[in-house]
Enzyme design. Sequence first.
Site, PDB file in Angstrom:
ATOM      1  N   ASP A 118       0.865  -1.172   0.000  1.00  0.00           N
ATOM      2  CA  ASP A 118       0.000   0.000   0.000  1.00  0.00           C
ATOM      3  C   ASP A 118       0.904   1.226   0.000  1.00  0.00           C
ATOM      4  O   ASP A 118       1.584   1.510   0.987  1.00  0.00           O
ATOM      5  CB  ASP A 118      -0.905  -0.009   1.236  1.00  0.00           C
ATOM      6  CG  ASP A 118      -1.921   1.131   1.223  1.00  0.00           C
ATOM      7  OD1 ASP A 118      -1.794   2.046   0.388  1.00  0.00           O
ATOM      8  OD2 ASP A 118      -2.834   1.118   2.074  1.00  0.00           O
ATOM      9  N   TYR A 150      -7.550  16.560  -6.293  1.00  0.00           N
ATOM     10  CA  TYR A 150      -7.086  15.730  -7.403  1.00  0.00           C
ATOM     11  C   TYR A 150      -6.411  16.578  -8.479  1.00  0.00           C
ATOM     12  O   TYR A 150      -5.307  16.257  -8.935  1.00  0.00           O
ATOM     13  CB  TYR A 150      -8.248  14.941  -8.005  1.00  0.00           C
ATOM     14  CG  TYR A 150      -7.860  14.164  -9.236  1.00  0.00           C
ATOM     15  CD1 TYR A 150      -7.139  12.978  -9.128  1.00  0.00           C
ATOM     16  CD2 TYR A 150      -8.193  14.618 -10.512  1.00  0.00           C
ATOM     17  CE1 TYR A 150      -6.757  12.271 -10.256  1.00  0.00           C
ATOM     18  CE2 TYR A 150      -7.820  13.915 -11.641  1.00  0.00           C
ATOM     19  CZ  TYR A 150      -7.097  12.747 -11.512  1.00  0.00           C
ATOM     20  OH  TYR A 150      -6.717  12.055 -12.629  1.00  0.00           O
ATOM     21  N   LYS A 205      -2.352  16.440  -9.695  1.00  0.00           N
ATOM     22  CA  LYS A 205      -1.866  16.132 -11.031  1.00  0.00           C
ATOM     23  C   LYS A 205      -1.051  17.288 -11.619  1.00  0.00           C
ATOM     24  O   LYS A 205      -0.134  17.063 -12.420  1.00  0.00           O
ATOM     25  CB  LYS A 205      -3.030  15.757 -11.944  1.00  0.00           C
ATOM     26  CG  LYS A 205      -3.695  14.438 -11.556  1.00  0.00           C
ATOM     27  CD  LYS A 205      -2.674  13.295 -11.474  1.00  0.00           C
ATOM     28  CE  LYS A 205      -3.282  11.963 -11.124  1.00  0.00           C
ATOM     29  NZ  LYS A 205      -2.287  10.865 -11.063  1.00  0.00           N
TER      30      LYS A 205
END
Length: 275
Positions: free
Chosen positions: A72, A164, A168
């Site tokens: 993980d 998000y 990015k």
Amino acid sequence: MSETGLTQDGQEARRVTLITGASGGIGADLARVFARHGHDLALVARSRAKLEALADEIASSGRPRPLVLVFDLVEQGAATQIAAALEAAGATPEILVNNAGFGLAGEAAGLDAAEQLAIVDLNLRAVVEITLCFLPSIRSARGKILNVASIAAYFPGGPGMATYYASKSFVLSFSLALSQEMHSQGVTVSALCPGYTKTDFQARAGIGADMDLGRFPVSTAMEVAEAGYAGLIAGRREIVPGFFNKLSISLLPFLPKALILTIISRLQQKRARLP
């Protein structure tokens, strides 16, 4: 594992392409594309069952069976543990594909804080941690790094998916800087920036058919993977699959940021249902 590509007992190491988030979607198809082109693989994700199934699929085509590494990446120290597992297997990365990541749809104030911080941990911190961990061996091999970003990286912000979009943008910026730094050392660094792609990402993020975002042209994960591989091999710093996506980002400099943010906000809001 030394930077020379030799194991501690002096044997030549197994040179692998290390792909994170390989259990499904773009990551799994990247594994298939790299394997098809003759690359030996090491696959990382949380789901052992999915990784084993993918490894079996690749091996059934006559390719070397990929190493399966169940970790993980949100957990601290995951990169060090992966490095230890690779060393135990006598392998060292010559290509790194940072694909693991996720997003959440909704206003930042209304989303769970811990989940948003997990986006930061996986999409940002893990990318940097893994890259820095394996950069010496990649540099020694004059290898390559492919960081999976998103077309979202080019936008001034993403109302409705704020964390998000920001993550990015970081991945793209990090990739471009690293590309310049490593160019003279023979290392290729590319950022893959796909647009709307049909994978399990949408379900995990909470993006549904009641959002206008889904009305845009959709790519398949395989189309994105093939474009990513081709761009990486060609040495392109930025890889944007699809004509519509290229057109969209080419228009951004000519549009006011306030207008862009308003459009994104409307696209990522759920449409009101008629009674």
